[in-house]
Motif scaffolding. Structure first.
Motif, mmCIF file in Angstrom:
data_model
loop_
_atom_site.group_PDB
_atom_site.id
_atom_site.type_symbol
_atom_site.label_atom_id
_atom_site.label_comp_id
_atom_site.label_asym_id
_atom_site.label_seq_id
_atom_site.Cartn_x
_atom_site.Cartn_y
_atom_site.Cartn_z
ATOM 1 N N UNK A 275 55.215 51.470 61.398
ATOM 2 C CA UNK A 275 55.700 50.170 61.210
ATOM 3 C C UNK A 275 54.108 49.164 61.381
ATOM 4 N N UNK A 276 53.370 50.112 61.587
ATOM 5 C CA UNK A 276 52.242 49.822 61.486
ATOM 6 C C UNK A 276 51.205 49.854 60.493
ATOM 7 N N UNK A 277 51.462 50.984 59.962
ATOM 8 C CA UNK A 277 50.901 51.229 58.569
ATOM 9 C C UNK A 277 51.090 49.559 57.400
ATOM 10 N N UNK A 278 52.141 49.269 57.468
ATOM 11 C CA UNK A 278 52.046 48.190 56.772
ATOM 12 C C UNK A 278 51.776 46.788 57.188
ATOM 13 N N UNK A 279 51.465 46.687 58.394
ATOM 14 C CA UNK A 279 50.449 45.863 59.143
ATOM 15 C C UNK A 279 48.563 46.507 58.585
ATOM 16 N N UNK A 280 48.047 47.504 58.007
ATOM 17 C CA UNK A 280 46.800 48.174 58.069
ATOM 18 C C UNK A 280 46.998 48.086 56.614
ATOM 19 N N UNK A 281 48.209 48.330 55.937
ATOM 20 C CA UNK A 281 47.337 48.084 54.286
ATOM 21 C C UNK A 281 47.465 47.096 53.702
ATOM 22 N N UNK A 282 48.068 46.110 54.581
ATOM 23 C CA UNK A 282 47.915 44.341 54.234
ATOM 24 C C UNK A 282 46.932 44.327 54.195
ATOM 25 N N UNK A 283 45.964 44.177 55.505
ATOM 26 C CA UNK A 283 44.629 43.580 56.086
ATOM 27 C C UNK A 283 43.626 44.431 55.638
ATOM 28 N N UNK A 284 43.646 46.358 55.093
ATOM 29 C CA UNK A 284 43.468 46.491 53.882
ATOM 30 C C UNK A 284 42.904 45.909 52.218
ATOM 31 N N UNK A 285 44.291 45.472 51.884
ATOM 32 C CA UNK A 285 44.111 45.522 50.946
ATOM 33 C C UNK A 285 43.852 44.032 50.200
ATOM 34 N N UNK A 286 43.809 42.984 50.976
ATOM 35 C CA UNK A 286 43.734 41.964 50.759
ATOM 36 C C UNK A 286 42.594 41.484 51.329
ATOM 37 N N UNK A 287 41.927 41.946 52.103
ATOM 38 C CA UNK A 287 40.295 42.284 52.664
ATOM 39 C C UNK A 287 40.271 42.445 51.087
ATOM 40 N N UNK A 288 39.925 43.675 50.742
ATOM 41 C CA UNK A 288 39.300 44.345 49.848
ATOM 42 C C UNK A 288 39.506 43.520 48.538
ATOM 43 N N UNK A 289 40.832 43.132 48.376
ATOM 44 C CA UNK A 289 40.821 42.174 47.483
ATOM 45 C C UNK A 289 40.159 40.730 46.784
ATOM 46 N N UNK A 290 39.754 40.455 47.724
ATOM 47 C CA UNK A 290 39.042 38.982 48.268
ATOM 48 C C UNK A 290 37.622 39.206 48.300
ATOM 49 N N UNK A 291 37.523 40.377 48.592
ATOM 50 C CA UNK A 291 36.112 41.169 48.987
ATOM 51 C C UNK A 291 35.623 41.436 47.042
ATOM 52 N N UNK A 292 37.208 41.590 46.072
ATOM 53 C CA UNK A 292 36.907 41.939 44.615
ATOM 54 C C UNK A 292 36.429 40.761 43.957
ATOM 55 N N UNK A 293 37.305 39.794 44.910
ATOM 56 C CA UNK A 293 37.064 38.445 43.822
ATOM 57 C C UNK A 293 35.352 37.664 43.777
ATOM 58 N N UNK A 294 35.292 38.164 45.649
ATOM 59 C CA UNK A 294 33.670 37.454 45.520
ATOM 60 C C UNK A 294 32.647 37.874 44.918
ATOM 61 N N UNK A 295 33.055 39.415 45.006
ATOM 62 C CA UNK A 295 32.315 39.791 44.080
ATOM 63 C C UNK A 295 32.226 40.024 42.266
ATOM 64 N N UNK A 296 32.826 38.958 42.027
ATOM 65 C CA UNK A 296 33.520 38.938 40.543
ATOM 66 C C UNK A 296 32.270 37.511 40.779
ATOM 67 N N UNK A 297 33.123 36.599 41.161
ATOM 68 C CA UNK A 297 31.760 34.864 41.443
ATOM 69 C C UNK A 297 30.875 35.768 41.438
ATOM 70 N N UNK A 298 30.387 35.997 42.444
ATOM 71 C CA UNK A 298 28.689 36.193 42.426
ATOM 72 C C UNK A 298 28.345 37.366 41.198
ATOM 73 N N UNK A 299 28.524 38.057 40.346
ATOM 74 C CA UNK A 299 28.257 38.398 39.125
ATOM 75 C C UNK A 299 28.230 37.555 38.119
#
Length: 303
Positions: A275-299
């Motif tokens: 079950x922990x895979x769903x928590x891990x994927x949530x954190x991985x995906x949403x963290x990377x999503x935030x980073x990708x939007x932040x990268x878009x802001x900077x660029x």
């Protein structure tokens, strides 16, 4: 006492609302939308308190026959629910008073969904709509309320009278919001889907007929994977439609880790192990999503 209270409200599970809030703020910054810091601070407190309240209600109801399950006295548990619910309600009404009827209606719907998620004759968590409602509540309602509070006319307008109801929607901003919200919506829904898939037999025995029961374990596992892949489709579409800068495609770097967790869950649906895979994927995906939007802001700021 504080540690026991935090355990009671399961503070470690509040990543869903926190990620929804943070990533929405980043997206609004990227879109150069106006941000009312005062209202956003109030919204955060109301949102977070109500998230704690829904968890507290769930644990309070589950412990009805076994009060010893609660980490704090049952009377204190009830009082804390009333206090948190009261404060979040007052703050919600303040936001509605300052922004309009849309916030009142949508905020009221959020309150009803949160309370009846585990309360009432047929709690939402015991029916096939649990995944949909939890995903939409965190992934769509929170972002939309934040965006609307800061920039109402950008998305829609509603006028009411005794004779007419007029609703106008700005299509492109709404499509942008919809695609943006899918990442948190799908990853939140998958947490509940994974939980219910692991507990199919146990839930069925007590009359809790969830989505996993109706579609079966095989299709539940397939849906689990499809929802994760759907987040990558949504980000790609946002770039194609120019709602996000192409640099946001660094989000796809998270795919190998997500696929690994999908395969782990596909091989075995065991609550204590996978079950922990769903928590891990949530954190991985949403963290990377935030980073990708932040990268878009900077660029976008540099170019």
């Amino acid at each position: 006492m504080i540690k026991k209270f935090l355990k009671y409200v399961e503070i470690t599970t509040k990543i869903t609302s926190l990620f929804a809030y943070i990533n929405t703020m980043l997206f609004m910054i990227y879109e150069k939308q106006p941000i009312n810091t005062k209202l956003m601070a109030i919204f955060f407190i109301a949102m977070f308190l109500f998230d704690l309240t829904t968890t507290a209600i769930n644990n309070y109801i589950d412990s009805k026959d076994y009060p010893e399950m609660l980490p704090i006295p049952r009377k204190s548990a009830f009082i804390s629910i009333m206090v948190m619910l009261g404060i979040s309600t007052v703050l919600g009404l303040y936001l509605a008073f300052n922004t309009g009827i849309i916030v009142l209606l949508l905020g009221g719907l959020c309150f009803l969904l949160g309370i009846f998620y585990t309360f009432g004759p047929i709690p939402i968590s015991r029916i096939p709509l649990g995944e949909v409602i939890s995903g939409v509540a965190y992934g769509m309602f929170i972002p939309f309320l934040m965006m609307y509070i800061n920039n109402p006319s950008h998305y829609l307008a509603l006028s009411l009278s005794f004779e007419t109801i007029n609703l106008s929607i700005n299509v492109m901003p709404f499509i942008s919001f919809f695609l943006f919200s899918l990442v948190t919506t799908f990853t939140t829904a998958n947490i509940m889907l994974a939980n219910n898939t692991c507990d199919i037999e146990k839930d069925t025995a007590v009359g809790r007929l969830t989505l996993a029961y109706y579609i079966g374990r095989k299709w539940a596992v397939r849906l689990y994977a499809l929802l994760y892949y759907g987040t990558y489709v949504s980000v790609a579409l946002m770039v194609i439609c120019r709602f996000l800068h192409p640099i946001a495609l660094i989000y796809f770097l998270s795919l190998p880790l997500v696929i690994k967790n999908i395969h782990t869950f596909r091989d075995a649906q065991i609550k204590e192990k996978t079950f922990i895979t769903s928590i891990k994927n949530f954190i991985i995906i949403n963290t990377c999503y935030g980073i990708s939007i932040l990268a878009a802001i900077i660029v976008s700021a540099v170019i």
